[in-house]
Design an enzyme around this catalytic site. Sequence first.
Site, PDB file in Angstrom:
ATOM      1  NE  ARG A  66      -9.755  -3.349  -2.600  1.00 16.63           N
ATOM      2  CZ  ARG A  66      -9.009  -2.676  -1.754  1.00 16.63           C
ATOM      3  NH1 ARG A  66      -8.127  -2.706  -1.197  1.00 16.63           N
ATOM      4  NH2 ARG A  66      -9.900  -1.649  -1.258  1.00 16.63           N
ATOM      5  CG  PHE A 122      -1.779   0.893   1.210  1.00 17.58           C
ATOM      6  CD1 PHE A 122      -3.319   0.564   0.546  1.00 17.58           C
ATOM      7  CD2 PHE A 122      -1.758   2.212   1.844  1.00 17.58           C
ATOM      8  CE1 PHE A 122      -4.273   1.595   0.572  1.00 17.58           C
ATOM      9  CE2 PHE A 122      -2.832   3.301   1.871  1.00 17.58           C
ATOM     10  CZ  PHE A 122      -3.936   2.887   1.218  1.00 17.58           C
ATOM     11  CG  ASP A 163      -0.318  -2.057   7.125  1.00 16.95           C
ATOM     12  OD1 ASP A 163      -1.549  -2.648   7.531  1.00 16.95           O
ATOM     13  OD2 ASP A 163       0.033  -1.001   6.489  1.00 16.95           O
ATOM     14  CE1 TYR A 209      -9.520   3.154   6.135  1.00 21.22           C
ATOM     15  CE2 TYR A 209      -8.688   4.494   7.802  1.00 21.22           C
ATOM     16  CZ  TYR A 209      -8.551   4.121   6.900  1.00 21.22           C
ATOM     17  OH  TYR A 209      -7.329   3.964   6.105  1.00 21.22           O
ATOM     18  CE  LYS A 210      -7.912   0.298   4.700  1.00 19.13           C
ATOM     19  NZ  LYS A 210      -6.596   0.130   4.486  1.00 19.13           N
TER      20      LYS A 210
HETATM   21  C1  LIG Z   1      -5.955   1.172   4.417  1.00 19.34           C
HETATM   22  C2  LIG Z   1      -4.351   1.007   4.737  1.00 19.34           C
HETATM   23  C3  LIG Z   1      -3.660   2.121   5.045  1.00 19.34           C
HETATM   24  C4  LIG Z   1      -4.402   3.525   5.437  1.00 19.34           C
HETATM   25  O1  LIG Z   1      -3.529   4.535   5.824  1.00 19.34           O
HETATM   26  P1  LIG Z   1      -4.064   5.524   6.740  1.00 19.34           P
HETATM   27  O2  LIG Z   1      -3.065   6.116   7.469  1.00 19.34           O
HETATM   28  O3  LIG Z   1      -5.409   5.394   7.326  1.00 19.34           O
HETATM   29  O4  LIG Z   1      -4.720   6.467   5.482  1.00 19.34           O
HETATM   30  C5  LIG Z   1      -2.427   1.682   5.372  1.00 19.34           C
HETATM   31  N1  LIG Z   1      -1.700   0.877   4.935  1.00 19.34           N
HETATM   32  C6  LIG Z   1      -2.536  -0.270   4.456  1.00 19.34           C
HETATM   33  C7  LIG Z   1      -1.731  -1.428   4.167  1.00 19.34           C
HETATM   34  C8  LIG Z   1      -3.923  -0.181   4.231  1.00 19.34           C
HETATM   35  O5  LIG Z   1      -4.562  -1.108   3.588  1.00 19.34           O
END
Ligand SMILES: *Cc1c(COP(=O)(O)O)cnc(C)c1O
Length: 404
Positions: free
Chosen positions: A363, A125, A193, A218-219
């Site tokens: 997805r 990401f 992560d 939030y996921k």
């Molecule tokens: C959604 C996601 C993020 C989001 O980071 P934010 O700081 O909340 O914007 C980071 N890493 C991964 C792997 C994600 O899927």
Amino acid sequence: MITREEALALDAADPLRGFRERFTLPKDVLYLDGNSLGALPAHTPERLRRMVEEEWGQGLIRSWNEAGWYDLPRGLGNRLAPLVGAAPDQVVVCDSTSVNLFKVLSAALRLRPGRSTVVSELGSFPTDLYMTEGLSPARRLLIGRDGASLAELLDEDTAVVLLSHVDYRTGRLQDMAAVTEQVHAAGALMVWDLCHSVGALPVELDACEADFAVGCGYKYLNGGPGAPAFLYAAQRHHAAARQPLSGWFGHAEPFAMAPDYRPADGIGRFLTGTPPLLSLAGLDAALDVWAEVDLALVRAKSLSLTSFFLRLTDALGLETVTPRGEAERGSQISLRHPSAYAVVQALIARGVIGDFREPDIMRFGFTPLYVSHADVWDAAEALRQVLATGEWAEARFAERGAVT
Ligand SMILES: *Cc1c(COP(=O)(O)O)cnc(C)c1O
């Protein structure tokens, strides 16, 4: 021919089917994007109302003590800990995943003096990659760049390895125990992560001897848009770990108002500033649901949903990017299509919400608490129709918003 009756039979035997009514979802929507933004737990509005009208409106400044505001980042960390296989007092809820990544990566680098390489993965990401750049390590190596593997990149200069437990784009699940062991054998520290695994499958940070981890609220956790993230640091690192965002909330005695920083004992030293209490209330409500959930059942249903979807999309002749082996699969299925963006838009117009990821990935996330096998069947049928009619080729489905 895979029938809708088969889906209904699977749902009738689903031990988690009662959880669907704990969420408020629009009637005309099939929601397969809970891996980007989780659904609204039905009791969250009441928790938010209480926070706003009673704790803030009536309690005012007194609520820091009387409503437990001050303890919330640690308290929610302890409520979340079982979801990531962590014993108490190793998780705090605070800031965003990006900011928490910076804190734990910095701490890990400082715990390995004399080593200056950070290893991550090319397909990660983007914020994970950008935050490792912002750290400015002496050397940053990426798995997958020029075909390099983790084993090839690990050496005596490797300080820290950052990987996603489940890849956001492909849905591939890493073997946390084996990778952590491999990284430790090279003398480096491991940061996981968990954005796409927490709430989707059991995670065993302590048992795998992970060093640090971060993840989203939030996921799959359903904490609400922009909900605070979490941060895990293994107990054995607490005394020596220092993070650079040394704000007053991480101080041993914030209200001593001392001129010099002295980190709190334990996980509290990873806090920085005043927490966003309205957002914490949303995550607090979401964790009420998780307190009742057996993660082994979540994993079993997740695999059942993704396997069912795969059978249906295989029958449509679609190319699958997600690994087929169950042990290597998170809770999403990613399909490749040259017009992926337009196909996803055409599905959304029919009320089937998935999402698009660059360059050509459709997805679909399967959240076991509120998605049924019948939903999966209906979504695959909508996909079949969108492709069969060619409606995705309409000009309106090519227009892009700021967020995809
Ligand atoms: C959604 C996601 C993020 C989001 O980071 P934010 O700081 O909340 O914007 C980071 N890493 C991964 C792997 C994600 O899927």
